[in-house]
Design an enzyme around this catalytic site. Structure first.
Site, PDB file in Angstrom:
ATOM      1  N   GLY A   1       0.789  -1.223   0.000  1.00 41.08           N
ATOM      2  CA  GLY A   1       0.000   0.000   0.000  1.00 41.08           C
ATOM      3  C   GLY A   1       0.823   1.275   0.000  1.00 41.08           C
ATOM      4  O   GLY A   1       1.937   1.321   0.526  1.00 41.08           O
TER       5      GLY A   1
ATOM      6  N   GLN B   1       3.692  -8.872  -5.287  1.00 48.67           N
ATOM      7  CA  GLN B   1       2.418  -9.464  -5.614  1.00 48.67           C
ATOM      8  C   GLN B   1       2.134  -9.199  -7.095  1.00 48.67           C
ATOM      9  O   GLN B   1       2.834  -8.433  -7.753  1.00 48.67           O
ATOM     10  CB  GLN B   1       1.313  -8.885  -4.738  1.00 48.67           C
ATOM     11  CG  GLN B   1       1.018  -7.416  -4.941  1.00 48.67           C
ATOM     12  CD  GLN B   1      -0.042  -6.921  -3.976  1.00 48.67           C
ATOM     13  OE1 GLN B   1       0.245  -6.097  -3.118  1.00 48.67           O
ATOM     14  NE2 GLN B   1      -1.265  -7.386  -4.104  1.00 48.67           N
TER      15      GLN B   1
ATOM     16  N   GLY C   1      -4.916  -6.928  -4.160  1.00 48.79           N
ATOM     17  CA  GLY C   1      -5.270  -7.228  -2.782  1.00 48.79           C
ATOM     18  C   GLY C   1      -4.397  -8.311  -2.169  1.00 48.79           C
ATOM     19  O   GLY C   1      -3.654  -9.009  -2.853  1.00 48.79           O
TER      20      GLY C   1
ATOM     21  N   LYS D   1      -4.368   3.868  10.017  1.00 51.79           N
ATOM     22  CA  LYS D   1      -4.977   4.109   8.713  1.00 51.79           C
ATOM     23  C   LYS D   1      -5.071   5.601   8.402  1.00 51.79           C
ATOM     24  O   LYS D   1      -5.023   5.994   7.241  1.00 51.79           O
ATOM     25  CB  LYS D   1      -6.383   3.490   8.660  1.00 51.79           C
ATOM     26  CG  LYS D   1      -6.427   1.995   8.924  1.00 51.79           C
ATOM     27  CD  LYS D   1      -5.684   1.218   7.854  1.00 51.79           C
ATOM     28  CE  LYS D   1      -5.807  -0.291   8.068  1.00 51.79           C
ATOM     29  NZ  LYS D   1      -4.999  -1.066   7.099  1.00 51.79           N
TER      30      LYS D   1
END
Length: 510
Positions: free
Chosen positions: A118, A192, A223, A397
């Protein structure tokens, strides 16, 4: 051709769309296969094998999406059952892990994986989220390395750190980890997959070439459910099994509470039934702030993760009930490596598709197909939940969370944050900062002379143009509202206890 975190904000974003029912599975799949073959032909020769594996993975995910779009929700609410006794263990039941050589032996069977795909855009930062300073100028990544190095030095173990990057974070992360070369932590990285975004109306892939740099907006990291296949493709899964590693501990890089827990490791490896639990998911008690979090259920005689996206509309309120579903998934997972390899070899890995609807800057409506790493729990034998203390779930977050972890609520030692013994309550305060003035890290930092004393704070809400001087103390419930055009400057040394402040307040320090 031959046949991972974006977080949608609502359940509607994550449901397979019904608008594709007019397409047969064969028609949709055939068209996509043709488009992916054209993409593969644009790939440089040295990247073709890896790209083909990724596109084959996407092709399978797309087929699952089309199938779920045609059959509807994958959960029949009436078939949900209460979990069997013992399906979720209590953390208090776990035994101490012993000491010395025993702990070294346990740790040497562990691999730590951090999900590092992220970006820090949600807090107004560029680059990987993991390199944002969060405490004493230390980043998420710094703290993680310190934690593992401390374990390796203390017990003489060799716990490796593995980072799952995305194409968005890989280059910057590789530069940063060079500074850890002298640390007693062996660091590995793998990427990923990168999957093509799909036009929502036509179901045609957006990219016209496999080169990401030239059309970055056309691709996405799918994801954290992509972990299993990408970990396998990287060769690390087999490598660690050959080294004698037995379990992997997976968590989000921004969860500062997700540290290696020796009691859990001992439960998995050194207990009365070592190795029988192939998949352990850490859960913790729900509060009203966690009502959308996934929970564990019994479904078709298996422990299963239930996400809000899978819940029929008429039962969403039932799902959010703290009384009915009392726990939620922290995304701290412990998985047996040999079982992971076996599940992938037998092709029985099963995770539902998450559909993330987005609109690009040019107005194009697209979909991203993703999966959640915890959804694989139903694919493993002996899967369990473990109800852990809330302290093991400390995600950052937003700047609301950043304020908490930067404050005196927590002590920092060896990269680990622990609640201060001076706080009289186990719970953390509820903090809500206005996004316009406090949402970006650089703006947030300018508004505090020093981070306030929050040891006795229960609830803080701040809205509008507000600044805090040095050595401010906040207690009880504090609400500060500066209306449009007003400004409130909390003076240095102020003690605010159960206060509501609004209007204009500017006191200059002398």
């Amino acid at each position: 051709m031959t046949t991972t975190s974006l977080s949608p904000s609502s359940s509607e974003q994550r449901r397979p769309s019904a608008e594709f029912k007019h397409l047969t599975k064969q028609e949709a799949q055939g068209r996509l296969t043709h488009d992916l073959e054209k993409l593969l032909h644009t790939c440089p020769t040295h990247l073709r094998e890896a790209t083909q594996k990724e596109l084959e993975g996407f092709e399978k995910l797309f087929a699952r999406f089309i199938y779920e779009s045609s059959v509807g929700a994958s959960i029949n609410w009436d078939k949900i059952e209460r979990l069997d006794q013992g399906s979720v263990r209590g953390y208090g039941e776990l035994m101490e892990a012993g000491s010395g050589e025993i702990l070294r032996s346990l740790l040497n069977k562990l691999v730590v994986v951090k999900l590092n795909g992220g970006l820090g855009t949600s807090m107004g930062c560029k680059g990987p989220k993991s390199i944002i300073p969060v405490r004493s100028d230390l980043t998420f990544l710094d703290l993680t390395v310190q934690q593992i190095e401390h374990l390796n030095k203390r017990y003489g173990s060799e716990v490796p750190l593995v980072l799952m990057n995305s194409f968005n974070t890989d280059e910057d992360t590789e530069k940063v980890i060079r500074k850890y070369q002298g640390f007693k932590v062996k660091t590995y990285t793998f990427n990923q997959s990168h999957y093509p975004r799909i036009n929502r109306e036509s179901l045609v892939p957006l990219p016209t070439t496999s080169t990401i740099d030239n059309n970055r907006e056309s691709w996405y990291p799918p994801g954290h459910g992509d972990f299993y296949q990408s970990f396998k493709n990287s060769g690390l899964l087999d490598q660690f099994i050959n080294q004698g590693k037995e379990y992997v501990f997976i968590s989000n890089i921004d969860n500062l509470g997700a540290t290696v827990d020796l009691r859990i490791l001992n439960f998995l490896l050194g207990g009365q039934h070592p190795g029988q639990c192939e998949f352990l998911m850490e859960v913790t008690d729900k509060t009203r702030a966690d009502v959308k979090g996934g929970t564990l259920i019994k479904y078709e005689n298996k422990v299963r993760l239930l996400e809000i996206a899978q819940v029929p509309k008429e039962h969403v309120d039932d799902f959010k009930s703290v009384k009915t579903f009392k726990i939620f998934n922290t995304n701290n997972l412990w998985i047996k490596l040999s079982a992971m390899s076996e599940v992938m070899q037998e092709k029985t890995l099963d995770m539902e598709v998450i559909v993330n609807n987005k609109t690009l800057d040019n107005g194009t409506n697209i979909i991203q197909l993703e999966q959640a790493v915890g959804a694989a729990i139903k694919s493993f034998n002996g899967a369990l939940g473990l109800n852990v203390p809330r302290s093991r779930f400390l995600p950052v977050k937003k700047t609301d969370d950043l304020l908490l972890v930067m404050s005196n609520l927590y002590n920092l030692q060896h990269g680990t944050l622990t609640m201060s013994s001076l706080r009289q309550f186990d719970t953390t305060p509820l903090v809500k900062l206005g996004s316009f003035h406090f949402g970006k890290v650089k703006d947030f930092l300018k508004r505090f002379g020093t981070i306030p004393d929050m040891l006795e704070l229960d609830h803080l809400a701040v809205s509008g143009d507000v600044t805090f001087g040095r050595r401010v103390v906040l207690k009880g419930t504090v609400i500060i509202i500066a209306n449009h055009g007003d400004r409130i400057d909390i003076p240095a040394g102020a003690i605010l206890e159960n206060k509501i402040i609004s209007g204009n307040l500017r006191i200059l320090d002398h």
